[in-house]
Design a protein around this motif. Structure first.
Motif, PDB file in Angstrom:
ATOM      1  N   VAL A  89       0.766  -1.368   0.054  1.00  0.00           N
ATOM      2  CA  VAL A  89      -0.002   0.006   0.006  1.00  0.00           C
ATOM      3  C   VAL A  89       0.901   1.169  -0.078  1.00  0.00           C
ATOM      4  O   VAL A  89       1.921   1.312   0.699  1.00  0.00           O
ATOM      5  N   ASP A  90       0.414   2.409  -0.847  1.00  0.00           N
ATOM      6  CA  ASP A  90       1.047   3.597  -0.741  1.00  0.00           C
ATOM      7  C   ASP A  90       0.666   4.140   0.329  1.00  0.00           C
ATOM      8  O   ASP A  90      -0.411   4.718   0.402  1.00  0.00           O
ATOM      9  N   LEU A  91       1.149   4.364   1.248  1.00  0.00           N
ATOM     10  CA  LEU A  91       0.757   5.064   2.717  1.00  0.00           C
ATOM     11  C   LEU A  91       0.294   6.577   2.406  1.00  0.00           C
ATOM     12  O   LEU A  91      -0.604   6.937   3.173  1.00  0.00           O
ATOM     13  N   ASN A  92       0.763   7.153   1.710  1.00  0.00           N
ATOM     14  CA  ASN A  92       0.360   8.750   1.375  1.00  0.00           C
ATOM     15  C   ASN A  92      -0.812   8.441   0.482  1.00  0.00           C
ATOM     16  O   ASN A  92      -1.380   9.746  -0.049  1.00  0.00           O
ATOM     17  N   ARG A  93      -1.524   7.448   0.225  1.00  0.00           N
ATOM     18  CA  ARG A  93      -2.761   7.382  -0.432  1.00  0.00           C
ATOM     19  C   ARG A  93      -3.825   6.692   0.599  1.00  0.00           C
ATOM     20  O   ARG A  93      -5.021   6.320   0.135  1.00  0.00           O
ATOM     21  N   PRO A 116      -9.789   4.057   4.338  1.00  0.00           N
ATOM     22  CA  PRO A 116      -8.864   4.971   4.919  1.00  0.00           C
ATOM     23  C   PRO A 116      -8.342   4.544   6.140  1.00  0.00           C
ATOM     24  O   PRO A 116      -8.948   3.931   6.991  1.00  0.00           O
ATOM     25  N   PHE A 117      -7.176   4.751   6.517  1.00  0.00           N
ATOM     26  CA  PHE A 117      -6.509   4.293   7.852  1.00  0.00           C
ATOM     27  C   PHE A 117      -6.694   2.660   7.808  1.00  0.00           C
ATOM     28  O   PHE A 117      -6.630   2.163   9.044  1.00  0.00           O
ATOM     29  N   SER A 118      -6.527   1.877   6.646  1.00  0.00           N
ATOM     30  CA  SER A 118      -6.408   0.558   6.961  1.00  0.00           C
ATOM     31  C   SER A 118      -5.011  -0.030   7.315  1.00  0.00           C
ATOM     32  O   SER A 118      -4.990  -1.199   7.580  1.00  0.00           O
ATOM     33  N   GLU A 119      -4.116   1.010   7.286  1.00  0.00           N
ATOM     34  CA  GLU A 119      -2.770   0.404   7.413  1.00  0.00           C
ATOM     35  C   GLU A 119      -2.237   0.574   8.897  1.00  0.00           C
ATOM     36  O   GLU A 119      -2.673   1.783   9.317  1.00  0.00           O
ATOM     37  N   LYS A 123      -2.752   4.397  10.821  1.00  0.00           N
ATOM     38  CA  LYS A 123      -3.382   4.297  12.172  1.00  0.00           C
ATOM     39  C   LYS A 123      -2.727   5.116  13.070  1.00  0.00           C
ATOM     40  O   LYS A 123      -3.107   5.788  14.142  1.00  0.00           O
ATOM     41  N   ALA A 124      -1.241   4.616  13.119  1.00  0.00           N
ATOM     42  CA  ALA A 124      -0.299   5.062  14.117  1.00  0.00           C
ATOM     43  C   ALA A 124      -0.305   6.691  13.909  1.00  0.00           C
ATOM     44  O   ALA A 124      -0.303   7.438  15.046  1.00  0.00           O
ATOM     45  N   PHE A 125      -0.008   7.215  12.867  1.00  0.00           N
ATOM     46  CA  PHE A 125       0.090   8.464  12.774  1.00  0.00           C
ATOM     47  C   PHE A 125      -1.188   9.386  13.258  1.00  0.00           C
ATOM     48  O   PHE A 125      -1.201  10.461  13.612  1.00  0.00           O
ATOM     49  N   ARG A 126      -2.412   8.664  12.951  1.00  0.00           N
ATOM     50  CA  ARG A 126      -3.632   9.283  13.174  1.00  0.00           C
ATOM     51  C   ARG A 126      -3.801   9.371  14.674  1.00  0.00           C
ATOM     52  O   ARG A 126      -4.220  10.267  15.352  1.00  0.00           O
ATOM     53  N   ASP A 127      -3.316   8.381  15.461  1.00  0.00           N
ATOM     54  CA  ASP A 127      -3.248   8.204  16.797  1.00  0.00           C
ATOM     55  C   ASP A 127      -2.466   9.607  17.465  1.00  0.00           C
ATOM     56  O   ASP A 127      -2.764   9.763  18.458  1.00  0.00           O
ATOM     57  N   GLY A 186      -6.221  10.919  -1.017  1.00  0.00           N
ATOM     58  CA  GLY A 186      -5.850  10.022   0.313  1.00  0.00           C
ATOM     59  C   GLY A 186      -4.367  10.431   0.823  1.00  0.00           C
ATOM     60  O   GLY A 186      -3.988   9.435   1.768  1.00  0.00           O
ATOM     61  N   ASP A 187      -4.134  11.691   0.732  1.00  0.00           N
ATOM     62  CA  ASP A 187      -2.855  11.937   1.196  1.00  0.00           C
ATOM     63  C   ASP A 187      -2.689  12.445   2.615  1.00  0.00           C
ATOM     64  O   ASP A 187      -3.964  12.836   3.242  1.00  0.00           O
ATOM     65  N   SER A 188      -1.791  12.228   3.342  1.00  0.00           N
ATOM     66  CA  SER A 188      -1.768  12.690   4.605  1.00  0.00           C
ATOM     67  C   SER A 188      -1.790  14.452   4.959  1.00  0.00           C
ATOM     68  O   SER A 188      -2.552  14.590   5.798  1.00  0.00           O
ATOM     69  N   GLU A 189      -1.365  15.052   4.190  1.00  0.00           N
ATOM     70  CA  GLU A 189      -1.310  16.458   4.289  1.00  0.00           C
ATOM     71  C   GLU A 189      -2.787  17.000   4.014  1.00  0.00           C
ATOM     72  O   GLU A 189      -3.448  17.634   4.488  1.00  0.00           O
ATOM     73  N   GLY A 190      -3.465  16.461   3.198  1.00  0.00           N
ATOM     74  CA  GLY A 190      -4.748  16.665   2.867  1.00  0.00           C
ATOM     75  C   GLY A 190      -5.684  16.195   3.861  1.00  0.00           C
ATOM     76  O   GLY A 190      -6.629  17.059   4.178  1.00  0.00           O
ATOM     77  N   TRP A 191      -5.566  15.103   4.402  1.00  0.00           N
ATOM     78  CA  TRP A 191      -6.229  14.721   5.758  1.00  0.00           C
ATOM     79  C   TRP A 191      -6.165  15.704   6.997  1.00  0.00           C
ATOM     80  O   TRP A 191      -6.966  16.188   7.504  1.00  0.00           O
TER      81      TRP A 191
END
Length: 205
Positions: A89-93, A116-119, A123-127, A186-191
């Protein structure tokens, strides 16, 4: 680092071994902060995540944790597989902003995961964001030699432009409000923008 109320985070290695230089920069920044803790203003706390994709780093270097440039193959083709995590998985997607199961990287179709956040990494970054509530996040990538703002459905946060312009002035990199080489979702910056946290992407030389 530091104990102030304003929390700033720096993130390297989102694309693992493919952008290994961004992880090395983050480790060098950690070394600098360890040697110069007084550089942090009293009102600020700085967090550094050196490798947001350790699977990808391991694919390329065979190392967990720190590594050196000498551990990286000389040809770029050998580092391509290190862009993805162990589940390809491309994590930044994989973040929750315009997420889709398939996305683009250059001219290639890449996996955005099963949702979203399946990886575990995302999830760790979201937390981390939920726990520490950074006021801004700077992501180091490569190699476009530019600084980009972030946005999701509601456009660019005004604070994001301030941070983008400040980083561009300090680094000498040109600043751009958007990345338009190809469509990204699905990028981190956009989220982060969608949850009202300014974020910029610094594409190293």
């Amino acid at each position: 680092y530091g104990t102030g109320d304003t929390h700033l985070a720096f993130v390297g290695g989102m694309h693992g071994g493919y952008e290994w230089n961004s992880a090395l920069l983050a480790y060098q920044f950690i070394d600098y902060l360890n040697a110069n803790p007084s550089i942090i203003p009293d009102n600020m706390t700085v967090a550094v995540i050196p490798s947001a994709n350790p699977d990808g780093i391991y694919k390329v270097t065979g190392k967990t944790g720190r590594f050196t440039a000498q551990d990286v193959p000389a040809d770029e083709e050998s580092t391509v597989s290190g862009r993805f995590n162990a589940r390809s998985v491309d994590l930044n997607r994989n973040f929750d902003c315009k997420w889709k199961p398939k996305s683009m990287w250059k001219g290639n179709t890449v996996s955005g995961g099963t949702g979203p956040f399946s990886e575990p990494e995302t999830k760790a970054f979201r937390d981390f964001v939920s726990a520490y509530k950074p006021q801004a996040v700077i992501f180091w990538h490569s190699q476009a030699n530019a600084v980009y703002a972030s946005e999701c459905e509601n456009g660019i946060l005004p604070e994001t432009l301030d941070i983008m312009n400040a980083y561009a002035r300090a680094s000498g990199y040109p600043a751009f409000k958007s990345f338009d080489s190809y469509t990204i979702n699905g990028d981190s910056e956009g989220w982060l923008a969608s949850v009202n946290i300014p974020a910029i992407t610094v594409e190293l030389k």
